[in-house]
Motif scaffolding. Structure first.
Motif, mmCIF file in Angstrom:
data_model
loop_
_atom_site.group_PDB
_atom_site.id
_atom_site.type_symbol
_atom_site.label_atom_id
_atom_site.label_comp_id
_atom_site.label_asym_id
_atom_site.label_seq_id
_atom_site.Cartn_x
_atom_site.Cartn_y
_atom_site.Cartn_z
ATOM 1 N N ARG A 106 33.086 43.643 49.408
ATOM 2 C CA ARG A 106 33.230 42.553 48.276
ATOM 3 C C ARG A 106 32.620 42.926 46.962
ATOM 4 O O ARG A 106 31.407 43.013 46.917
ATOM 5 N N LEU A 107 33.148 43.170 46.143
ATOM 6 C CA LEU A 107 32.814 43.754 44.817
ATOM 7 C C LEU A 107 32.616 42.254 43.810
ATOM 8 O O LEU A 107 33.603 41.556 43.868
ATOM 9 N N VAL A 108 31.280 42.047 43.479
ATOM 10 C CA VAL A 108 31.062 40.822 42.787
ATOM 11 C C VAL A 108 30.428 40.968 41.596
ATOM 12 O O VAL A 108 29.406 41.843 41.239
ATOM 13 N N SER A 109 31.011 40.227 40.413
ATOM 14 C CA SER A 109 30.438 40.355 39.275
ATOM 15 C C SER A 109 30.251 38.755 38.617
ATOM 16 O O SER A 109 30.967 38.081 38.737
ATOM 17 N N SER A 110 28.861 38.583 38.397
ATOM 18 C CA SER A 110 28.680 37.062 38.089
ATOM 19 C C SER A 110 29.014 36.966 37.044
ATOM 20 O O SER A 110 29.192 35.460 36.583
ATOM 21 N N LYS A 111 29.429 37.773 35.982
ATOM 22 C CA LYS A 111 29.921 37.209 34.663
ATOM 23 C C LYS A 111 31.319 37.575 34.553
ATOM 24 O O LYS A 111 31.923 37.165 33.495
ATOM 25 N N GLY A 112 32.098 37.852 35.764
ATOM 26 C CA GLY A 112 33.536 38.204 35.903
ATOM 27 C C GLY A 112 34.012 39.591 35.529
ATOM 28 O O GLY A 112 33.197 40.079 34.510
ATOM 29 N N PHE A 113 34.913 39.848 36.148
ATOM 30 C CA PHE A 113 35.513 41.379 35.504
ATOM 31 C C PHE A 113 36.178 41.158 34.414
ATOM 32 O O PHE A 113 36.939 40.676 34.185
ATOM 33 N N HIS A 114 35.707 42.169 33.602
ATOM 34 C CA HIS A 114 36.727 42.577 32.419
ATOM 35 C C HIS A 114 38.167 43.145 32.749
ATOM 36 O O HIS A 114 38.094 43.882 33.814
ATOM 37 N N ALA A 115 39.047 43.094 32.017
ATOM 38 C CA ALA A 115 40.378 43.627 32.420
ATOM 39 C C ALA A 115 40.171 45.137 32.652
ATOM 40 O O ALA A 115 40.536 45.677 33.874
ATOM 41 N N MET A 116 39.549 45.892 31.968
ATOM 42 C CA MET A 116 39.217 47.436 32.127
ATOM 43 C C MET A 116 38.594 47.842 33.409
ATOM 44 O O MET A 116 38.938 48.694 33.803
ATOM 45 N N ASP A 117 37.587 46.901 33.533
ATOM 46 C CA ASP A 117 36.509 47.028 34.698
ATOM 47 C C ASP A 117 37.538 46.921 36.175
ATOM 48 O O ASP A 117 37.504 47.784 37.079
ATOM 49 N N ARG A 118 38.313 45.869 35.835
ATOM 50 C CA ARG A 118 39.198 45.308 37.209
ATOM 51 C C ARG A 118 40.181 46.600 37.429
ATOM 52 O O ARG A 118 40.117 47.027 38.780
ATOM 53 N N LYS A 119 40.797 47.152 36.450
ATOM 54 C CA LYS A 119 41.743 48.118 36.411
ATOM 55 C C LYS A 119 41.214 49.351 37.007
ATOM 56 O O LYS A 119 41.611 50.117 38.145
ATOM 57 N N PHE A 120 39.761 49.672 36.764
ATOM 58 C CA PHE A 120 39.055 50.740 36.856
ATOM 59 C C PHE A 120 38.778 50.827 38.656
ATOM 60 O O PHE A 120 39.056 51.710 39.307
ATOM 61 N N PHE A 121 38.292 49.785 38.952
ATOM 62 C CA PHE A 121 38.002 49.747 40.526
ATOM 63 C C PHE A 121 39.084 49.761 41.511
ATOM 64 O O PHE A 121 39.198 50.483 42.310
ATOM 65 N N LYS A 122 40.322 49.106 40.851
ATOM 66 C CA LYS A 122 41.545 49.126 41.784
ATOM 67 C C LYS A 122 42.074 50.145 41.757
ATOM 68 O O LYS A 122 42.651 51.004 42.861
ATOM 69 N N ASP A 123 42.010 51.036 40.498
ATOM 70 C CA ASP A 123 42.871 52.263 40.630
ATOM 71 C C ASP A 123 41.730 53.429 41.176
ATOM 72 O O ASP A 123 42.325 54.538 42.029
ATOM 73 N N ALA A 124 40.552 53.428 40.833
ATOM 74 C CA ALA A 124 39.628 54.507 41.613
ATOM 75 C C ALA A 124 39.576 54.336 43.222
ATOM 76 O O ALA A 124 39.629 55.197 43.791
ATOM 77 N N THR A 125 39.688 53.068 43.755
ATOM 78 C CA THR A 125 39.766 52.848 45.042
ATOM 79 C C THR A 125 40.853 53.540 45.679
ATOM 80 O O THR A 125 40.964 54.106 46.485
ATOM 81 N N ARG A 126 42.083 53.166 45.118
ATOM 82 C CA ARG A 126 43.395 53.766 45.672
ATOM 83 C C ARG A 126 43.470 55.242 45.562
ATOM 84 O O ARG A 126 44.023 55.951 46.432
ATOM 85 N N GLN A 127 42.911 55.642 44.509
ATOM 86 C CA GLN A 127 42.970 57.269 44.185
ATOM 87 C C GLN A 127 41.980 58.129 45.082
ATOM 88 O O GLN A 127 42.119 59.208 45.181
ATOM 89 N N ARG A 128 40.747 57.499 45.124
ATOM 90 C CA ARG A 128 39.562 58.298 45.784
ATOM 91 C C ARG A 128 39.214 57.991 47.134
ATOM 92 O O ARG A 128 38.607 58.730 47.812
#
Length: 345
Positions: free
Chosen positions: A99-121
């Motif tokens: 579970r990735l948890v961001s207390s202030k909420g994920f910015h759109a760029m951060d959300r895209k980065f983690f989803k893409d990086a997870t699938r690619q790496r």
């Protein structure tokens, strides 16, 4: 024993063997361990005899039905790569749900980065749930479909193809091919991280070790070293590709660098074959064969005085040398693993 099952770690204890019914040997189980693993009368335990006279004890179905979960708190002060590195550490530790948890909420760029990086790496990890403050990842990998041997074969085939193509790119100054080789190294890294995850889990879970093809826990260290070496070789091929992109022209076909490249390809392919076939004599021949690289280096240094040698070529020669040395290390590891295997028979 199994990781994170809630089992209580107890101090070393001794138990006397008792004989019951005239033919059945029994020992009692430590009460703290039984309670800590939430075991009850009638539950089934798995016993795995080892070659060194030890006996592994696993709480069978209790473990099989559990999923290890971890939480990664995303730090706003750290970079995306820093946070992703922590995610990878939980993946390697064997977490089934992250579970990735961001207390202030994920910015759109951060959300895209983690989803893409997870699938690619990372292999076998998918996003199963997300909200403003959370991204939930789960491992969907079936280890029986991708055993350790298959993962190693995929890694070695990728590196072999990269080695062949990088010499073509060098000869023809094919920049597009060089860029493709760089992207392929990401796939090598994905398989490397998967094998580390498998091996770490296999050390703690004998049932999983059997599924991925590990006969004895002590084999995990040997395989861990071999996969790291293969990953290093992939990195050196990638570095050669980067140097090719920096060069201004192709290299003449008669240049001795191509003999060096051919030798690097051969010793790497042969070292993998020797490990698969568990052939000690073949491994020794490979180690001796790598010494020919020194002869090529002497010739190269003699010719270097009579021609202009670019900085890129110096780095390429060094990487080919390192690839040959790493291949010899694989062959040596194969000999060591064969000795361990024969000792256990």
């Amino acid at each position: 024993m199994h990781r994170n099952t809630g089992c209580v770690v107890i101090n070393y204890e001794q138990r006397k063997i008792q004989l019951t019914g005239g033919s059945t040997y029994i020992i009692s189980l430590p009460i703290k361990w039984v309670r800590g693993c939430d075991l009850n009368p009638g539950d089934t335990l798995m016993l795995i005899p080892q070659s060194d006279c030890t006996l592994l004890l696993s709480a069978g179905s209790k473990i099989d039905n559990s999923k290890e979960e971890s939480v990664v708190m995303i730090s706003q002060e750290d970079t995306q790569e820093d946070n992703f590195r922590i995610l990878v550490s939980h993946y390697l530790a064997g977490s089934d749900i992250i579970r990735l948890v961001s207390s202030k909420g994920f910015h759109a760029m951060d959300r895209k980065f983690f989803k893409d990086a997870t699938r690619q790496r990372l292999i076998g990890i998918e996003v199963i749930e997300e909200s403003r403050n959370e991204i939930v990842l789960q491992s969907l990998m079936n280890y029986q479909e991708l055993t350790l041997d298959k993962a190693l074969q995929n890694m070695s085939r990728l590196v072999t193809s990269m080695l062949e193509d990088v010499m073509i790119a060098l000869k023809e100054h094919d920049l597009e091919l060089a860029r493709d080789i760089i992207s392929r190294d990401n796939e090598v890294d994905r398989f490397y991280l998967l094998t580390v995850r498998q091996l770490k889990s296999a050390v703690e879970d004998p049932k999983l070790a059997e599924k991925i093809g590990i006969e004895r826990p002590r084999q995990c260290l040997g395989y861990r070293l071999v996969t790291k070496i293969i990953e290093h070789i992939g990195d050196h091929v990638e570095r050669i590709a980067h140097q090719i992109i920096l060069m201004d022209s192709p290299v003449p076909e008669k240049d001795i660098v191509f003999a060096m490249g051919k030798l690097a390809q051969k010793v790497f392919a042969d070292s993998i074959k020797a490990m698969e076939e568990k052939d000690t004599n073949y491994s020794n021949k490979i180690i001796n064969c790598t010494r020919k690289f020194e002869e090529y280096t002497i010739v190269y240094n003699e010719e270097k005085t009579s021609r202009c040698t670019s900085e890129q070529m110096i780095y390429i020669i060094e990487s080919l040398k390192r690839i040959s040395e790493y291949s010899a290390d694989i062959a040596e590891m194969s000999i060591n693993m064969n000795s361990e295997r024969n000792r256990g028979e």
